[in-house]
Scaffold this motif. Structure first.
Motif, PDB file in Angstrom:
ATOM      1  N   ILE A 585       0.854  -1.187   0.000  1.00 50.30           N
ATOM      2  CA  ILE A 585       0.000   0.000   0.000  1.00 50.30           C
ATOM      3  C   ILE A 585       0.892   1.239   0.000  1.00 50.30           C
ATOM      4  CG2 ILE A 585      -1.882   1.211   1.176  1.00 50.30           C
ATOM      5  CD1 ILE A 585      -2.501  -1.411   2.638  1.00 50.30           C
ATOM      6  N   THR A 586       0.859   1.993  -1.086  1.00 50.23           N
ATOM      7  CA  THR A 586       1.698   3.197  -1.192  1.00 50.23           C
ATOM      8  C   THR A 586       0.884   4.459  -1.475  1.00 50.23           C
ATOM      9  OG1 THR A 586       2.075   2.745  -3.545  1.00 50.23           O
ATOM     10  CG2 THR A 586       3.713   1.908  -1.991  1.00 50.23           C
ATOM     11  N   ASP A 587      -0.395   4.315  -1.801  1.00 49.91           N
ATOM     12  CA  ASP A 587      -1.221   5.487  -2.139  1.00 49.91           C
ATOM     13  C   ASP A 587      -1.903   6.046  -0.890  1.00 49.91           C
ATOM     14  OD1 ASP A 587      -2.624   3.088  -2.042  1.00 49.91           O
ATOM     15  OD2 ASP A 587      -4.220   3.798  -3.367  1.00 49.91           O
ATOM     16  N   ILE A 588      -1.096   6.320   0.147  1.00 46.73           N
ATOM     17  CA  ILE A 588      -1.594   6.842   1.418  1.00 46.73           C
ATOM     18  C   ILE A 588      -0.667   7.939   1.894  1.00 46.73           C
ATOM     19  CG2 ILE A 588      -2.764   4.744   2.185  1.00 46.73           C
ATOM     20  CD1 ILE A 588      -0.272   4.025   3.783  1.00 46.73           C
ATOM     21  N   ASP A 589      -1.123   8.709   2.843  1.00 41.97           N
ATOM     22  CA  ASP A 589      -0.308   9.719   3.517  1.00 41.97           C
ATOM     23  C   ASP A 589      -0.791   9.802   4.960  1.00 41.97           C
ATOM     24  OD1 ASP A 589       1.423  11.725   4.163  1.00 41.97           O
ATOM     25  OD2 ASP A 589       0.316  13.325   3.152  1.00 41.97           O
ATOM     26  N   PHE A 590      -0.338   8.866   5.794  1.00 43.85           N
ATOM     27  CA  PHE A 590      -0.821   8.719   7.161  1.00 43.85           C
ATOM     28  C   PHE A 590       0.103   9.432   8.145  1.00 43.85           C
ATOM     29  CE2 PHE A 590      -3.375   4.486   6.772  1.00 43.85           C
ATOM     30  CZ  PHE A 590      -4.285   5.153   5.955  1.00 43.85           C
ATOM     31  N   LYS A 591      -0.481   9.923   9.236  1.00 45.72           N
ATOM     32  CA  LYS A 591       0.307  10.413  10.356  1.00 45.72           C
ATOM     33  C   LYS A 591       0.816   9.226  11.177  1.00 45.72           C
ATOM     34  CE  LYS A 591      -2.193  14.793  10.911  1.00 45.72           C
ATOM     35  NZ  LYS A 591      -2.991  15.631  11.844  1.00 45.72           N
ATOM     36  N   ALA A 592       1.855   9.469  11.969  1.00 45.33           N
ATOM     37  CA  ALA A 592       2.371   8.411  12.837  1.00 45.33           C
ATOM     38  C   ALA A 592       1.294   7.998  13.838  1.00 45.33           C
ATOM     39  CB  ALA A 592       3.620   8.894  13.567  1.00 45.33           C
ATOM     40  N   GLY A 593       1.213   6.704  14.127  1.00 41.08           N
ATOM     41  CA  GLY A 593       0.238   6.212  15.077  1.00 41.08           C
ATOM     42  C   GLY A 593      -0.171   4.788  14.772  1.00 41.08           C
ATOM     43  N   MET A 594      -1.171   4.281  15.505  1.00 40.21           N
ATOM     44  CA  MET A 594      -1.647   2.920  15.327  1.00 40.21           C
ATOM     45  C   MET A 594      -2.894   2.910  14.445  1.00 40.21           C
ATOM     46  SD  MET A 594      -2.563  -0.019  18.143  1.00 40.21           S
ATOM     47  CE  MET A 594      -4.218   0.534  18.542  1.00 40.21           C
ATOM     48  N   TYR A 595      -2.971   1.910  13.566  1.00 43.03           N
ATOM     49  CA  TYR A 595      -4.110   1.730  12.667  1.00 43.03           C
ATOM     50  C   TYR A 595      -4.543   0.261  12.705  1.00 43.03           C
ATOM     51  CZ  TYR A 595      -2.836   6.339  10.946  1.00 43.03           C
ATOM     52  OH  TYR A 595      -2.548   7.673  10.869  1.00 43.03           O
ATOM     53  N   ILE A 596      -5.797   0.019  12.340  1.00 44.39           N
ATOM     54  CA  ILE A 596      -6.324  -1.339  12.242  1.00 44.39           C
ATOM     55  C   ILE A 596      -6.509  -1.669  10.765  1.00 44.39           C
ATOM     56  CG2 ILE A 596      -8.202  -2.902  12.850  1.00 44.39           C
ATOM     57  CD1 ILE A 596      -6.565  -1.959  15.226  1.00 44.39           C
ATOM     58  N   VAL A 597      -5.903  -2.771  10.344  1.00 47.27           N
ATOM     59  CA  VAL A 597      -6.050  -3.251   8.968  1.00 47.27           C
ATOM     60  C   VAL A 597      -7.167  -4.292   8.953  1.00 47.27           C
ATOM     61  CG1 VAL A 597      -4.906  -4.324   6.998  1.00 47.27           C
ATOM     62  CG2 VAL A 597      -3.591  -2.901   8.581  1.00 47.27           C
ATOM     63  N   LYS A 598      -8.133  -4.114   8.079  1.00 48.91           N
ATOM     64  CA  LYS A 598      -9.277  -5.023   7.969  1.00 48.91           C
ATOM     65  C   LYS A 598      -9.329  -5.566   6.549  1.00 48.91           C
ATOM     66  CE  LYS A 598     -14.358  -4.963   8.454  1.00 48.91           C
ATOM     67  NZ  LYS A 598     -15.520  -4.082   8.779  1.00 48.91           N
ATOM     68  N   LEU A 599      -9.302  -6.871   6.427  1.00 45.70           N
ATOM     69  CA  LEU A 599      -9.379  -7.544   5.133  1.00 45.70           C
ATOM     70  C   LEU A 599     -10.546  -8.521   5.196  1.00 45.70           C
ATOM     71  CD1 LEU A 599      -7.952  -8.004   2.352  1.00 45.70           C
ATOM     72  CD2 LEU A 599      -6.681  -9.853   3.458  1.00 45.70           C
ATOM     73  N   PHE A 600     -11.521  -8.372   4.305  1.00 45.80           N
ATOM     74  CA  PHE A 600     -12.713  -9.208   4.436  1.00 45.80           C
ATOM     75  C   PHE A 600     -13.369  -9.476   3.088  1.00 45.80           C
ATOM     76  CE2 PHE A 600     -13.986  -4.818   4.743  1.00 45.80           C
ATOM     77  CZ  PHE A 600     -15.218  -4.728   4.113  1.00 45.80           C
ATOM     78  N   ALA A 601     -14.134 -10.571   3.091  1.00 47.86           N
ATOM     79  CA  ALA A 601     -14.981 -10.944   1.961  1.00 47.86           C
ATOM     80  C   ALA A 601     -16.320 -11.384   2.546  1.00 47.86           C
ATOM     81  CB  ALA A 601     -14.321 -12.045   1.136  1.00 47.86           C
ATOM     82  N   THR A 602     -17.112 -12.117   1.775  1.00 44.53           N
ATOM     83  CA  THR A 602     -18.476 -12.433   2.196  1.00 44.53           C
ATOM     84  C   THR A 602     -18.535 -13.182   3.512  1.00 44.53           C
ATOM     85  OG1 THR A 602     -19.148 -12.524  -0.106  1.00 44.53           O
ATOM     86  CG2 THR A 602     -20.623 -13.542   1.504  1.00 44.53           C
TER      87      THR A 602
END
Length: 613
Positions: A585-602
């Motif tokens: 993932i390179t099309d982002i511009d995030f500040k420093a900190g914690m994030y939650i990654v969610k990957l899902f389907a049906t």
């Protein structure tokens, strides 16, 4: 005392707090001229001055103050061959090297700050460093100094010197000011006056300003290296120095006018310079909806300073209220003056989320690591004994909440509660509550219970609690376990989850709770919180996150990233094949900190924590 080491099979990450490390204090400018002749070096370096080695364009280097020779003697003679920074006789008053006999050098009251370079000391990377606490309201700086080449009998190698500046507590880059070629050595004895004009480079800086005279390239030629010194430094500027320069509020979190602020938010104020806690004063958090005010005093454990930032934890926010925050000017301090206060006329107002959250995920990292306190709305209560639930930081850089009925020498009798925030699971999609538990040593099983009528604070003993049947063990499990229980029977009303701990003198166990979260169906039958099938690779940056995915069937998946407030920050669809693969993932511009990654389907969902630095 019982001791046990354990491996925690969970996501490893580190939140690194920036730690200021100064090798010397900064000087505060006054008037319009600063002068330094170094004649008092036998008492030590003047305030603001330091001597460094291993200096580079991208680094201040390391302090060499411990080896500084302050008292004139044999080792401070111009021709002495031992490397180091020294109090040397100034070239002022001496026509040449020969005129500076050992006796005259020792007796000279006109001194200079010198360095003898050798093959193992200061070549390259020797620096005479001057630090100013700020240049607020000052401009047009000019620097005069004498650069002295003192050893014409033995210093045949030539050393090139630069004048550089930088801004910040620990700068990541220094900038060279053009001053022509400045050299010492080459069997010369010289005493050259240089004038350096900084232009606007260091004007009006509200942070530490560095000026250094430094050699960044290795001496050239044959033979030995010279003894070099600086003397008669004069720094001039225009403007009137602010003797009461105060840290000014630059940023507020949440920002003024924010809405839907999470109940567990830690308030943060960013200042323009480094601060420490003051000795008096209060922070006032006024609930303007209900006309009530919370007061947090200086000395409270809810106030923490991190460099230029004041963190305020432990604030009791309610659902759907408007808050107005102010604080006294004396709540934080510097060596010079207190901060400017946020008075009633200053706007710092925000409103909290309008309803209890249906989804929550608490990992005990942000609040425990930042403020060493339980997240907001999590509470603890001791019905007996001296030990209590508290934050526990692991050597992996993350935290959980721990209770251990042992005072460090022996087991003790305890009865203690850890109680969650009030949770609204009335949504038709609400499924379950999930948490991770670590248990070590044998003892009573931890009780997990639900209450609809707990008051939210104080003793839980007067409330009604329903026990949840979970496959726990009274044995010494010594590992992390994952538990989930459905909420179907409880979802008609909002409820609290209570963890009740009991220990005895005959048996006390170590228990830790982590990764507490609610599960919402949204068409998902299988949920894998923090699954091994989804991993974050390497160190994530503001515009670069790498993921590893495995054990998935081929098909289209939705990829989403959320911040700790639950706000969706990124979304895209991806097509995955079966087996292992990487997502970049390179099309982002995030500040420093914690994030939650969610990957899902049906019918499947994967969650993972990610730390952006």
């Amino acid at each position: 005392m019982q001791t046990k080491f354990f491996n925690m099979k969970k996501i490893l990450f580190a939140i690194c707090f920036f730690i200021v490390s100064d090798s010397h204090a900064q000087v505060h400018l006054s008037g319009s001229v600063y002068s330094q002749n170094f004649d008092a070096l036998s008492s030590g370096l003047p305030v603001g001055w330091g001597v460094d080695t291993n200096a580079k364009t991208a680094s201040p280097g390391g302090s060499a103050l411990a080896g500084f020779v302050a008292v004139p003697g044999t080792g401070t003679r111009w021709g002495n061959t031992s490397g180091g920074f020294k109090n040397v006789a100034s070239a002022n008053g001496f026509a040449n090297f020969a005129a500076g006999t050992s006796a005259l050098q020792l007796a000279a009251t006109d001194r200079a700050l010198g360095v003898k370079q050798t093959g193992t000391f200061g070549d390259a990377g020797a620096a005479f460093t001057f630090k100013i606490d700020h240049t607020f309201r000052l401009s047009d700086f000019e620097l005069d100094f004498k650069l002295q080449s003192l050893d014409s009998s033995n210093g045949s190698k030539v050393t090139t010197w630069l004048v550089q500046y930088a801004v910040g507590a620990i700068p990541g880059s220094f900038t060279t000011i053009s001053s022509g070629v400045m050299t010492t050595g080459g069997n010369t004895f010289s005493n050259t006056l240089y004038n350096i004009a900084f232009g606007s480079a260091i004007n009006d800086k509200r942070d530490i300003v560095w000026i250094r005279i430094v050699t960044l390239s290795t001496s050239i030629g044959t033979g030995s290296r010279a003894t070099t010194a600086i003397d008669d430094v004069e720094l001039r500027w225009t403007g009137v120095a602010d003797t009461g320069f105060r840290p000014i509020v630059q940023n507020l979190f949440p920002s003024n006018g924010s809405t839907n602020v999470a109940l567990g938010t830690i308030l943060a104020i960013d200042f323009s310079k480094y601060i420490s806690l003051g000795t008096d004063g209060n922070v006032y958090i006024k609930n303007e909806t209900d006309n009530t005010t919370q007061l947090i005093k200086t000395g409270s454990t809810f106030l923490k300073v991190k460099d230029k930032q004041l963190l305020i934890s432990g604030v009791k926010f309610d659902v759907g209220k408007t808050y107005h925050v102010t604080f006294d000017s004396s709540i934080v301090d510097t060596a010079l003056a207190a901060a400017y206060a946020i008075e009633d006329t200053t706007e710092w107002r925000f409103s909290t989320e309008s309803a209890l959250p249906h989804f929550m995920a608490e990992y005990f990292d942000t609040s425990c690591l930042k403020a060493a306190s339980l997240p907001f709305s999590w509470s603890k209560y001791s019905s007996g004994g001296m030990e209590m639930w508290n934050c526990f930081e692991h050597n992996t850089g993350n935290s959980s909440v721990r209770m251990y009925g042992n005072d460090g020498a022996a087991n003790t009798a305890n009865e203690d509660w850890l109680i969650s925030p009030k949770i609204d699971m009335s949504s038709p999609d609400a499924m379950a509550v999930s948490f991770h538990l670590y248990k070590s040593f044998s003892g009573n099983e931890l009780q997990v219970m639900i209450s609809h009528d707990y008051a939210g604070s104080g003793s839980p003993d007067s409330a009604s609690w329903t026990a949840i049947s979970l496959p726990m063990s009274a044995a010494d499990v010594d590992k992390w376990m994952h538990f989930t229980f459905p909420v179907t029977a409880f979802k008609s009303q909002a409820f609290y989850v209570g963890f009740k701990y009991n220990s005895k003198v005959s048996a006390a166990y170590d228990i830790r709770v982590d990764s507490f979260m609610t599960m919402i169906k949204t068409g998902i039958q299988r949920v894998y919180p923090f699954s091994e099938e989804l991993k974050v690779l390497g160190q994530s940056s503001s515009n670069d996150i790498k993921l590893s995915v495995s054990s998935l069937s081929a098909g289209n998946f939705d990829l989403e990233l959320y911040n700790t407030l639950g706000q969706k920050m990124y979304a895209r669809q991806i097509e995955l094949h079966s087996g292992s693969q990487e997502i970049h993932i390179t099309d982002i511009d995030f500040k420093a900190g914690m994030y939650i990654v969610k990957l899902f389907a049906t019918n499947v969902q994967f969650l993972q924590k990610c730390i952006v630095r």
